[in-house]
Design a protein around this motif. Sequence first.
Motif, PDB file in Angstrom:
ATOM      1  N   UNK A 224      44.612  17.554  94.514  1.00  0.00           N
ATOM      2  CA  UNK A 224      44.400  16.108  94.555  1.00  0.00           C
ATOM      3  C   UNK A 224      43.052  15.819  95.194  1.00  0.00           C
ATOM      4  N   UNK A 225      42.595  14.582  95.050  1.00  0.00           N
ATOM      5  CA  UNK A 225      41.381  14.166  95.758  1.00  0.00           C
ATOM      6  C   UNK A 225      41.543  12.722  96.198  1.00  0.00           C
ATOM      7  N   UNK A 226      40.844  12.390  97.275  1.00  0.00           N
ATOM      8  CA  UNK A 226      40.838  11.019  97.783  1.00  0.00           C
ATOM      9  C   UNK A 226      39.419  10.673  98.216  1.00  0.00           C
ATOM     10  N   UNK A 227      39.161   9.401  98.320  1.00  0.00           N
ATOM     11  CA  UNK A 227      37.889   8.906  98.821  1.00  0.00           C
ATOM     12  C   UNK A 227      38.142   8.436 100.247  1.00  0.00           C
ATOM     13  N   UNK A 228      37.406   8.988 101.200  1.00  0.00           N
ATOM     14  CA  UNK A 228      37.612   8.670 102.615  1.00  0.00           C
ATOM     15  C   UNK A 228      36.385   7.949 103.160  1.00  0.00           C
ATOM     16  N   UNK A 229      36.631   6.845 103.837  1.00  0.00           N
ATOM     17  CA  UNK A 229      35.553   6.079 104.470  1.00  0.00           C
ATOM     18  C   UNK A 229      35.771   6.098 105.978  1.00  0.00           C
ATOM     19  N   UNK A 230      34.696   6.449 106.714  1.00  0.00           N
ATOM     20  CA  UNK A 230      34.828   6.542 108.164  1.00  0.00           C
ATOM     21  C   UNK A 230      33.466   6.305 108.801  1.00  0.00           C
ATOM     22  N   UNK A 231      33.347   5.282 109.614  1.00  0.00           N
ATOM     23  CA  UNK A 231      32.105   4.960 110.330  1.00  0.00           C
ATOM     24  C   UNK A 231      30.880   4.941 109.416  1.00  0.00           C
ATOM     25  N   UNK A 232      31.002   4.301 108.272  1.00  0.00           N
ATOM     26  CA  UNK A 232      29.879   4.173 107.355  1.00  0.00           C
ATOM     27  C   UNK A 232      29.646   5.383 106.476  1.00  0.00           C
ATOM     28  N   UNK A 233      30.375   6.467 106.701  1.00  0.00           N
ATOM     29  CA  UNK A 233      30.253   7.654 105.863  1.00  0.00           C
ATOM     30  C   UNK A 233      31.348   7.634 104.796  1.00  0.00           C
ATOM     31  N   UNK A 234      30.983   8.117 103.620  1.00  0.00           N
ATOM     32  CA  UNK A 234      31.952   8.202 102.535  1.00  0.00           C
ATOM     33  C   UNK A 234      32.030   9.666 102.101  1.00  0.00           C
ATOM     34  N   UNK A 235      33.268  10.183 101.998  1.00  0.00           N
ATOM     35  CA  UNK A 235      33.473  11.576 101.595  1.00  0.00           C
ATOM     36  C   UNK A 235      34.561  11.653 100.529  1.00  0.00           C
ATOM     37  N   UNK A 236      34.390  12.601  99.628  1.00  0.00           N
ATOM     38  CA  UNK A 236      35.452  12.951  98.698  1.00  0.00           C
ATOM     39  C   UNK A 236      36.200  14.112  99.337  1.00  0.00           C
ATOM     40  N   UNK A 237      37.503  13.975  99.504  1.00  0.00           N
ATOM     41  CA  UNK A 237      38.332  15.022 100.107  1.00  0.00           C
ATOM     42  C   UNK A 237      39.167  15.664  98.996  1.00  0.00           C
ATOM     43  N   UNK A 238      38.944  16.955  98.771  1.00  0.00           N
ATOM     44  CA  UNK A 238      39.679  17.713  97.760  1.00  0.00           C
ATOM     45  C   UNK A 238      40.728  18.562  98.476  1.00  0.00           C
ATOM     46  N   UNK A 239      41.954  18.498  98.037  1.00  0.00           N
ATOM     47  CA  UNK A 239      43.011  19.334  98.586  1.00  0.00           C
ATOM     48  C   UNK A 239      43.550  20.183  97.443  1.00  0.00           C
ATOM     49  N   UNK A 240      43.493  21.511  97.626  1.00  0.00           N
ATOM     50  CA  UNK A 240      43.866  22.431  96.559  1.00  0.00           C
ATOM     51  C   UNK A 240      44.898  23.434  97.044  1.00  0.00           C
ATOM     52  N   UNK A 241      45.954  23.581  96.279  1.00  0.00           N
ATOM     53  CA  UNK A 241      46.987  24.550  96.573  1.00  0.00           C
ATOM     54  C   UNK A 241      46.547  25.918  96.046  1.00  0.00           C
ATOM     55  N   UNK A 242      46.597  26.939  96.886  1.00  0.00           N
ATOM     56  CA  UNK A 242      46.249  28.299  96.468  1.00  0.00           C
ATOM     57  C   UNK A 242      47.382  28.867  95.609  1.00  0.00           C
ATOM     58  N   UNK A 243      47.043  29.694  94.617  1.00  0.00           N
ATOM     59  CA  UNK A 243      48.092  30.300  93.802  1.00  0.00           C
ATOM     60  C   UNK A 243      48.826  31.382  94.581  1.00  0.00           C
ATOM     61  N   UNK A 244      48.130  32.039  95.512  1.00  0.00           N
ATOM     62  CA  UNK A 244      48.766  33.031  96.372  1.00  0.00           C
ATOM     63  C   UNK A 244      48.461  32.682  97.820  1.00  0.00           C
ATOM     64  N   UNK A 245      49.474  32.695  98.651  1.00  0.00           N
ATOM     65  CA  UNK A 245      49.272  32.381 100.060  1.00  0.00           C
ATOM     66  C   UNK A 245      48.498  33.505 100.729  1.00  0.00           C
ATOM     67  N   UNK A 246      47.307  33.178 101.220  1.00  0.00           N
ATOM     68  CA  UNK A 246      46.452  34.158 101.897  1.00  0.00           C
ATOM     69  C   UNK A 246      45.313  33.405 102.569  1.00  0.00           C
ATOM     70  N   UNK A 247      44.752  34.015 103.594  1.00  0.00           N
ATOM     71  CA  UNK A 247      43.562  33.469 104.233  1.00  0.00           C
ATOM     72  C   UNK A 247      42.350  34.024 103.497  1.00  0.00           C
ATOM     73  N   UNK A 248      41.519  33.147 102.993  1.00  0.00           N
ATOM     74  CA  UNK A 248      40.317  33.584 102.291  1.00  0.00           C
ATOM     75  C   UNK A 248      39.215  33.871 103.307  1.00  0.00           C
ATOM     76  N   UNK A 249      38.454  34.952 103.149  1.00  0.00           N
ATOM     77  CA  UNK A 249      37.353  35.229 104.069  1.00  0.00           C
ATOM     78  C   UNK A 249      36.179  34.272 103.862  1.00  0.00           C
TER      79      UNK A 249
END
Length: 149
Positions: free
Chosen positions: A120-145
């Motif tokens: 999913x993605x959302x548009x976040x506004x905070x103190x005059x800054x605008x960011x696109x926040x992408x949230x992605x589910x990994x296909x395999x649970x693991x910590x990426x280096x």
Amino acid sequence: NVDFRVGDDTNPDAAWLKTAVQENLEYQQEMNEMTGRTGETMASADGTEGVAKKEAGGYSWTQEEEEIEVAVPLVDVGEEAAASKDVAVIFKSRSLQVKFRGIEVLSLDLFASIDVDGCTWTLERDDGEVRVILTCEKTEEATWPRIMC
């Protein structure tokens, strides 16, 4: 020494790469116990423990074993000027792309696969800054280096 087969063993999907971080941590903990240095561990993997990893492209990211979150700043955009209709996000199993008003602001080839249906993605506004926040589910649970391949 171990011989690597170019392509098979050097591919980001190689099985040994997916388990190397955890195996290394377990090995280090065993060595610390043997030498009496219990409680000491190597530095955390990038983007873990709630600490964002800032990348040269201006974006930052965090991760948990099951998902990654990428924050993409939209530079020189007034808080009211940015709207969701101005943003286009493309999720592919091994890449992400973000466009703002038709201009590419981020293109990433990922370290490992994501579940595009769990993104999913959302548009976040905070103190005059605008960011696109992408949230992605990994296909395999693991910590990426790292986030990029």
